[in-house]
Write a protein that holds these residues in place. Structure first.
Motif, mmCIF file in Angstrom:
data_model
loop_
_atom_site.group_PDB
_atom_site.id
_atom_site.type_symbol
_atom_site.label_atom_id
_atom_site.label_comp_id
_atom_site.label_asym_id
_atom_site.label_seq_id
_atom_site.Cartn_x
_atom_site.Cartn_y
_atom_site.Cartn_z
ATOM 1 N N THR A 1 0.540 4.255 -3.209
ATOM 2 C CA THR A 1 0.140 5.484 -2.895
ATOM 3 C C THR A 1 1.258 6.631 -2.951
ATOM 4 O OG1 THR A 1 0.329 5.208 -0.622
ATOM 5 C CG2 THR A 1 -2.090 4.919 -1.671
ATOM 6 N N HIS B 1 1.710 7.312 -8.748
ATOM 7 C CA HIS B 1 0.328 7.143 -8.044
ATOM 8 C C HIS B 1 -0.906 7.831 -8.816
ATOM 9 C CE1 HIS B 1 -3.336 6.986 -5.593
ATOM 10 N NE2 HIS B 1 -2.971 8.093 -5.062
ATOM 11 N N ARG B 2 -0.820 9.018 -9.046
ATOM 12 C CA ARG B 2 -1.930 9.982 -9.439
ATOM 13 C C ARG B 2 -2.045 9.675 -11.196
ATOM 14 N NH1 ARG B 2 -5.326 13.903 -7.955
ATOM 15 N NH2 ARG B 2 -4.097 13.855 -5.819
ATOM 16 N N GLY C 1 -10.326 11.977 -2.250
ATOM 17 C CA GLY C 1 -9.567 12.687 -1.326
ATOM 18 C C GLY C 1 -9.653 12.178 -0.122
ATOM 19 N N ASP C 2 -10.447 11.254 0.233
ATOM 20 C CA ASP C 2 -10.592 10.597 1.546
ATOM 21 C C ASP C 2 -9.422 9.720 2.121
ATOM 22 O OD1 ASP C 2 -11.616 9.853 3.940
ATOM 23 O OD2 ASP C 2 -13.464 9.249 3.031
ATOM 24 N N GLU C 3 -8.480 10.080 2.585
ATOM 25 C CA GLU C 3 -7.461 9.026 2.610
ATOM 26 C C GLU C 3 -7.657 8.238 3.997
ATOM 27 O OE1 GLU C 3 -3.619 10.699 3.127
ATOM 28 O OE2 GLU C 3 -3.565 11.836 1.320
ATOM 29 N N TRP D 1 0.620 -1.244 -0.009
ATOM 30 C CA TRP D 1 0.015 0.026 -0.025
ATOM 31 C C TRP D 1 0.796 1.305 0.026
ATOM 32 C CZ3 TRP D 1 -4.555 1.046 -1.488
ATOM 33 C CH2 TRP D 1 -5.214 2.263 -0.956
ATOM 34 N N THR E 1 -10.055 5.309 2.741
ATOM 35 C CA THR E 1 -9.328 4.449 2.047
ATOM 36 C C THR E 1 -8.192 3.546 2.840
ATOM 37 O OG1 THR E 1 -7.518 5.951 1.237
ATOM 38 C CG2 THR E 1 -9.464 5.542 -0.280
ATOM 39 N N GLU E 2 -7.843 3.988 3.915
ATOM 40 C CA GLU E 2 -7.242 3.641 4.920
ATOM 41 C C GLU E 2 -8.256 2.366 5.425
ATOM 42 O OE1 GLU E 2 -4.021 3.402 5.363
ATOM 43 O OE2 GLU E 2 -3.357 4.860 3.904
ATOM 44 N N ARG F 1 -9.271 7.474 -3.654
ATOM 45 C CA ARG F 1 -8.225 8.383 -2.941
ATOM 46 C C ARG F 1 -8.036 9.410 -3.722
ATOM 47 N NH1 ARG F 1 -3.939 7.155 0.919
ATOM 48 N NH2 ARG F 1 -2.237 8.417 0.751
ATOM 49 N N LEU G 1 -7.610 2.898 -4.761
ATOM 50 C CA LEU G 1 -6.795 3.989 -5.176
ATOM 51 C C LEU G 1 -7.646 5.085 -6.107
ATOM 52 C CD1 LEU G 1 -4.008 1.662 -6.412
ATOM 53 C CD2 LEU G 1 -3.767 3.343 -4.570
#
Length: 203
Positions: A107, A113-114, A180-182, A103, A185-186, A176, A173
């Motif tokens: 990220t 990543h993006r 934008g909700d880290e 992971w 997603t975690e 995320r 991913l």
């Protein structure tokens, strides 16, 4: 010498030409990792590579071919680094621990990543033109995920679990990047790891 890759044009058969093509590809991939897919063009790629768009057209079959190969290169780096992390001592011996070790690599902006998640979006937005982004991603990721599964499992079970891991990680991913909700997603990752522990009979 290794077999030529797709898009390999008039430089085929020469080590110097292959070295030049790979150098250009690395430079374009680095630019994509930093700036993403928005406004990608041959001229932008040429600036990043320190050359001209005509030189790029000598080595690649146009902007789409260059983009696909650069995205593939970023994904190769990401997978290689992820497998190194999964094989590390800190990853432990369970499938859940190995996937958990992936992971931070998945990220990490240094591994594109993006832009890699953006390429998945392109495959959904314009499948006639970019379906290869989704197809080739699956072809690259699945062997890596299969290699993380316990070797004693039957082939069908390994395949099913690898497909589940891939689909879940892709969804997390994308969420995320787009949401934008880290924290969310975690939490989703922790749920996946618990499911893998159940699959392994550890819970």
């Amino acid at each position: 010498m290794t077999a030529p890759e797709k898009g390999y044009r008039r430089s085929a058969g020469t080590e110097r030409g292959e070295a030049r093509r790979r150098d250009l590809l690395e430079r374009v991939a680095a630019d994509l990792a930093e700036h993403g897919l928005v406004d990608f063009s041959l001229r932008r790629a040429a600036r990043a590579a320190g050359t001209t768009h005509k030189v790029l057209l000598y080595y690649f079959d146009g902007a789409d071919d260059l983009l696909v190969q650069a995205v593939d290169r970023l994904r190769e780096r990401r997978i290689a680094r992820g497998l190194e992390a999964a094989a590390g001592a800190a990853a432990g011996e369970t499938l859940a621990a190995r996937v958990g070790a992936l992971w931070p690599i998945l990220t990490d902006p240094r591994f594109g990543h993006r832009v890699l998640e953006q390429s998945t979006g392109l495959a959904m937005y314009d499948p006639a033109r970019y379906a290869k982004f989704g197809r080739e991603a699956t072809e690259q990721y699945l062997p890596a995920l299969l290699s993380l599964c316990p070797p004693g499992w039957p082939e069908q079970r390994r395949r099913e679990v690898a497909e589940m891991i891939l689909a879940t990680l892709r969804g997390l991913l994308l969420d995320r990047v787009t949401g934008g909700d880290e924290a969310g997603t975690e939490a989703g990752l922790r749920a996946l790891l618990r499911a893998l522990e159940l699959e392994e009979g550890l819970r």
